[in-house]
Design a protein around this motif. Structure first.
Motif, mmCIF file in Angstrom:
data_model
loop_
_atom_site.group_PDB
_atom_site.id
_atom_site.type_symbol
_atom_site.label_atom_id
_atom_site.label_comp_id
_atom_site.label_asym_id
_atom_site.label_seq_id
_atom_site.Cartn_x
_atom_site.Cartn_y
_atom_site.Cartn_z
ATOM 1 N N MET A 1 -26.428 43.662 -10.220
ATOM 2 C CA MET A 1 -27.374 43.855 -11.325
ATOM 3 C C MET A 1 -26.762 43.409 -12.652
ATOM 4 N N GLY A 2 -25.486 43.678 -12.853
ATOM 5 C CA GLY A 2 -24.814 43.271 -14.087
ATOM 6 C C GLY A 2 -24.751 41.758 -14.230
ATOM 7 N N ALA A 3 -24.413 41.066 -13.153
ATOM 8 C CA ALA A 3 -24.343 39.601 -13.192
ATOM 9 C C ALA A 3 -25.728 38.999 -13.431
ATOM 10 N N THR A 4 -26.737 39.560 -12.786
ATOM 11 C CA THR A 4 -28.106 39.083 -12.975
ATOM 12 C C THR A 4 -28.556 39.295 -14.415
ATOM 13 N N ALA A 5 -28.253 40.455 -14.974
ATOM 14 C CA ALA A 5 -28.629 40.744 -16.359
ATOM 15 C C ALA A 5 -27.927 39.792 -17.325
ATOM 16 N N LEU A 6 -26.676 39.476 -17.066
ATOM 17 C CA LEU A 6 -25.935 38.561 -17.927
ATOM 18 C C LEU A 6 -26.554 37.166 -17.902
ATOM 19 N N VAL A 7 -26.890 36.670 -16.726
ATOM 20 C CA VAL A 7 -27.502 35.338 -16.605
ATOM 21 C C VAL A 7 -28.851 35.313 -17.314
ATOM 22 N N LEU B 1 -32.527 33.754 -21.677
ATOM 23 C CA LEU B 1 -33.659 34.136 -22.521
ATOM 24 C C LEU B 1 -33.295 34.304 -23.988
ATOM 25 N N VAL B 2 -32.137 34.875 -24.277
ATOM 26 C CA VAL B 2 -31.770 35.162 -25.659
ATOM 27 C C VAL B 2 -30.939 34.035 -26.274
ATOM 28 N N LEU B 3 -29.940 33.561 -25.551
ATOM 29 C CA LEU B 3 -29.051 32.543 -26.095
ATOM 30 C C LEU B 3 -29.569 31.124 -25.880
ATOM 31 N N GLY B 4 -30.586 30.955 -25.033
ATOM 32 C CA GLY B 4 -31.184 29.643 -24.839
ATOM 33 C C GLY B 4 -30.433 28.720 -23.906
ATOM 34 N N LYS B 5 -29.560 29.252 -23.076
ATOM 35 C CA LYS B 5 -28.826 28.419 -22.132
ATOM 36 C C LYS B 5 -29.807 27.889 -21.070
ATOM 37 N N PRO B 6 -29.738 26.595 -20.713
ATOM 38 C CA PRO B 6 -30.700 26.051 -19.749
ATOM 39 C C PRO B 6 -30.458 26.575 -18.335
ATOM 40 N N GLN B 7 -31.528 26.593 -17.555
ATOM 41 C CA GLN B 7 -31.434 27.022 -16.162
ATOM 42 C C GLN B 7 -30.663 25.972 -15.377
#
Length: 73
Positions: free
Chosen positions: A22-28, A33-39
């Motif tokens: 859950m922690g890793a998923t939340a970080l990704v 969503l917030v920092l704008g890193k591309p998928q």
């Protein structure tokens, strides 16, 4: 055959396994969503073995989900 665990031990094992996932998923999701890193995508080669132009990410592409956000008051 393995010995059965006590119900409380099973609960603890479940917590120990799921919290890091859950922690890793939340970080990704936060990064996307917030920092704008591309998928991240897997480039699919065409029959020549070279990725198509449309599948190569553009320089500085953000890929943000949901578009621009309204300012928070």
């Amino acid at each position: 055959m393995a010995q059965k665990l006590h119900p409380q031990a099973r609960r603890l094992r479940t917590i120990i396994v799921t919290v890091p996932i859950m922690g890793a998923t939340a970080l990704v999701l936060y990064e996307r969503l917030v920092l704008g890193k591309p998928q991240r995508t897997i480039p699919r080669p065409n029959k020549d073995g070279v990725p198509k132009e449309s599948e190569i990410p553009a320089e500085g592409a953000t890929g943000k989900v949901g578009g621009p956000r309204a300012p928070v008051l």
